[in-house]
Design a protein around this motif. Sequence first.
Motif, PDB file in Angstrom:
ATOM      1  N   MET A 168       0.706   3.599  13.153  1.00 61.63           N
ATOM      2  CA  MET A 168       0.259   4.911  12.736  1.00 61.63           C
ATOM      3  C   MET A 168       0.763   5.170  11.314  1.00 61.63           C
ATOM      4  O   MET A 168       1.867   4.801  10.953  1.00 61.63           O
ATOM      5  N   VAL A 169      -0.055   5.823  10.522  1.00 59.06           N
ATOM      6  CA  VAL A 169       0.263   6.094   9.130  1.00 59.06           C
ATOM      7  C   VAL A 169       1.188   7.301   9.034  1.00 59.06           C
ATOM      8  O   VAL A 169       0.933   8.339   9.642  1.00 59.06           O
ATOM      9  N   ASN A 170       2.270   7.152   8.297  1.00 58.83           N
ATOM     10  CA  ASN A 170       3.190   8.258   8.042  1.00 58.83           C
ATOM     11  C   ASN A 170       2.546   9.156   6.977  1.00 58.83           C
ATOM     12  O   ASN A 170       2.347   8.743   5.841  1.00 58.83           O
ATOM     13  N   SER A 171       2.211  10.388   7.344  1.00 58.75           N
ATOM     14  CA  SER A 171       1.489  11.303   6.451  1.00 58.75           C
ATOM     15  C   SER A 171       2.233  11.580   5.148  1.00 58.75           C
ATOM     16  O   SER A 171       1.626  11.626   4.078  1.00 58.75           O
ATOM     17  N   ALA A 172       3.543  11.767   5.221  1.00 64.95           N
ATOM     18  CA  ALA A 172       4.319  12.073   4.014  1.00 64.95           C
ATOM     19  C   ALA A 172       4.315  10.887   3.053  1.00 64.95           C
ATOM     20  O   ALA A 172       4.131  11.062   1.839  1.00 64.95           O
ATOM     21  N   ASP A 173       4.493   9.687   3.586  1.00 61.24           N
ATOM     22  CA  ASP A 173       4.482   8.495   2.732  1.00 61.24           C
ATOM     23  C   ASP A 173       3.087   8.229   2.178  1.00 61.24           C
ATOM     24  O   ASP A 173       2.932   7.842   1.019  1.00 61.24           O
ATOM     25  N   PHE A 174       2.066   8.427   3.013  1.00 61.67           N
ATOM     26  CA  PHE A 174       0.684   8.234   2.559  1.00 61.67           C
ATOM     27  C   PHE A 174       0.396   9.206   1.414  1.00 61.67           C
ATOM     28  O   PHE A 174      -0.197   8.834   0.406  1.00 61.67           O
ATOM     29  N   SER A 175       0.841  10.441   1.561  1.00 59.46           N
ATOM     30  CA  SER A 175       0.650  11.453   0.522  1.00 59.46           C
ATOM     31  C   SER A 175       1.294  11.007  -0.789  1.00 59.46           C
ATOM     32  O   SER A 175       0.710  11.174  -1.864  1.00 59.46           O
ATOM     33  N   LYS A 176       2.480  10.424  -0.713  1.00 60.78           N
ATOM     34  CA  LYS A 176       3.160   9.943  -1.922  1.00 60.78           C
ATOM     35  C   LYS A 176       2.362   8.825  -2.586  1.00 60.78           C
ATOM     36  O   LYS A 176       2.294   8.749  -3.807  1.00 60.78           O
ATOM     37  N   ARG A 177       1.753   7.952  -1.769  1.00 64.84           N
ATOM     38  CA  ARG A 177       0.953   6.866  -2.344  1.00 64.84           C
ATOM     39  C   ARG A 177      -0.319   7.403  -3.002  1.00 64.84           C
ATOM     40  O   ARG A 177      -0.717   6.921  -4.058  1.00 64.84           O
ATOM     41  N   ILE A 178      -0.919   8.421  -2.418  1.00 64.47           N
ATOM     42  CA  ILE A 178      -2.089   9.055  -3.049  1.00 64.47           C
ATOM     43  C   ILE A 178      -1.668   9.700  -4.365  1.00 64.47           C
ATOM     44  O   ILE A 178      -2.355   9.564  -5.386  1.00 64.47           O
ATOM     45  N   GLN A 179      -0.524  10.365  -4.373  1.00 60.43           N
ATOM     46  CA  GLN A 179      -0.020  10.978  -5.599  1.00 60.43           C
ATOM     47  C   GLN A 179       0.248   9.917  -6.658  1.00 60.43           C
ATOM     48  O   GLN A 179      -0.009  10.132  -7.841  1.00 60.43           O
ATOM     49  N   ASN A 235      -6.019  14.785 -11.502  1.00 58.68           N
ATOM     50  CA  ASN A 235      -5.509  15.872 -10.678  1.00 58.68           C
ATOM     51  C   ASN A 235      -6.236  15.798  -9.338  1.00 58.68           C
ATOM     52  O   ASN A 235      -7.129  14.968  -9.146  1.00 58.68           O
ATOM     53  N   ALA A 236      -5.866  16.649  -8.397  1.00 56.00           N
ATOM     54  CA  ALA A 236      -6.453  16.591  -7.056  1.00 56.00           C
ATOM     55  C   ALA A 236      -7.963  16.780  -7.090  1.00 56.00           C
ATOM     56  O   ALA A 236      -8.712  16.105  -6.371  1.00 56.00           O
ATOM     57  N   SER A 237      -8.421  17.663  -7.941  1.00 51.13           N
ATOM     58  CA  SER A 237      -9.849  17.945  -8.035  1.00 51.13           C
ATOM     59  C   SER A 237     -10.632  16.733  -8.554  1.00 51.13           C
ATOM     60  O   SER A 237     -11.667  16.364  -7.989  1.00 51.13           O
ATOM     61  N   SER A 238     -10.140  16.119  -9.617  1.00 51.72           N
ATOM     62  CA  SER A 238     -10.847  14.962 -10.176  1.00 51.72           C
ATOM     63  C   SER A 238     -10.736  13.747  -9.253  1.00 51.72           C
ATOM     64  O   SER A 238     -11.668  12.943  -9.171  1.00 51.72           O
ATOM     65  N   SER A 260      -6.215  18.311  -0.730  1.00 52.32           N
ATOM     66  CA  SER A 260      -5.130  19.276  -0.602  1.00 52.32           C
ATOM     67  C   SER A 260      -4.447  19.177   0.763  1.00 52.32           C
ATOM     68  O   SER A 260      -3.216  19.167   0.852  1.00 52.32           O
ATOM     69  N   HIS A 261      -5.248  19.060   1.818  1.00 53.68           N
ATOM     70  CA  HIS A 261      -4.690  18.988   3.169  1.00 53.68           C
ATOM     71  C   HIS A 261      -3.923  17.686   3.403  1.00 53.68           C
ATOM     72  O   HIS A 261      -2.888  17.682   4.076  1.00 53.68           O
ATOM     73  N   ILE A 262      -4.413  16.603   2.835  1.00 53.28           N
ATOM     74  CA  ILE A 262      -3.713  15.314   2.986  1.00 53.28           C
ATOM     75  C   ILE A 262      -2.413  15.333   2.174  1.00 53.28           C
ATOM     76  O   ILE A 262      -1.366  14.905   2.660  1.00 53.28           O
ATOM     77  N   LEU A 263      -2.481  15.855   0.955  1.00 44.01           N
ATOM     78  CA  LEU A 263      -1.283  15.903   0.114  1.00 44.01           C
ATOM     79  C   LEU A 263      -0.205  16.819   0.703  1.00 44.01           C
ATOM     80  O   LEU A 263       0.986  16.540   0.576  1.00 44.01           O
ATOM     81  N   SER A 264      -0.617  17.861   1.374  1.00 45.96           N
ATOM     82  CA  SER A 264       0.359  18.785   1.969  1.00 45.96           C
ATOM     83  C   SER A 264       0.869  18.286   3.318  1.00 45.96           C
ATOM     84  O   SER A 264       1.834  18.824   3.855  1.00 45.96           O
ATOM     85  N   GLY A 265       0.221  17.274   3.876  1.00 42.73           N
ATOM     86  CA  GLY A 265       0.626  16.753   5.176  1.00 42.73           C
ATOM     87  C   GLY A 265      -0.026  17.476   6.340  1.00 42.73           C
ATOM     88  O   GLY A 265       0.245  17.176   7.497  1.00 42.73           O
ATOM     89  N   ARG A 266      -0.894  18.418   6.040  1.00 38.75           N
ATOM     90  CA  ARG A 266      -1.568  19.177   7.097  1.00 38.75           C
ATOM     91  C   ARG A 266      -2.496  18.276   7.916  1.00 38.75           C
ATOM     92  O   ARG A 266      -2.555  18.382   9.128  1.00 38.75           O
ATOM     93  N   ASN A 267      -3.245  17.405   7.222  1.00 47.28           N
ATOM     94  CA  ASN A 267      -4.169  16.485   7.894  1.00 47.28           C
ATOM     95  C   ASN A 267      -3.772  15.043   7.627  1.00 47.28           C
ATOM     96  O   ASN A 267      -3.222  14.723   6.573  1.00 47.28           O
ATOM     97  N   LYS A 268      -4.107  14.198   8.572  1.00 48.04           N
ATOM     98  CA  LYS A 268      -3.940  12.761   8.379  1.00 48.04           C
ATOM     99  C   LYS A 268      -5.233  12.216   7.783  1.00 48.04           C
ATOM    100  O   LYS A 268      -6.300  12.774   8.018  1.00 48.04           O
TER     101      LYS A 268
END
Length: 139
Positions: free
Chosen positions: A1-12, A21-24, A37-45
């Motif tokens: 299973m993917v760790n949402s916080a770590d995945f978010s850091k890799r997207i960043q 930026n997030a929009s582009s 936004s939801h993935i970066l905040s950890g709200r959604n996987k």
Amino acid sequence: MVNSADFSKRIQRIMEVYDLNASSFAERIDVGRASISHILSGRNKPSLEFVMKVVKEFTDVELYWLLNGKGNFPSTSTQQEAEKDKSSTTTPSQSATVQNHESESSAFSNQVANKDQMIKKVIICYNDGTFDAFEPSNL
């Protein structure tokens, strides 16, 4: 299973390397800004579709790195050049294999189409962590 916080850091990290930026970033991979936004905040996987869009758009992002954080990003220019050389050089046996796969996939598409179903995408995962994704336009 993917760790949402770590995945978010890799997207960043991807956004940082490509100076997005997030929009582009959302625009580049053709998803809604709220999804990013939801993935970066950890709200959604992330969904499989989201992951595949990232890997398809940013060719130096390795799937295994994106999902597990193991591997390198960004790839070194040497690795990128080697990959370009490998993909642009096709041996006769590779050509025959590609043609064979094309005829097999065409026959498979016909079988599925006869049942009023259409193939959306075929993903082949290899034991070295790489994969190939095929969509109807290239089946």
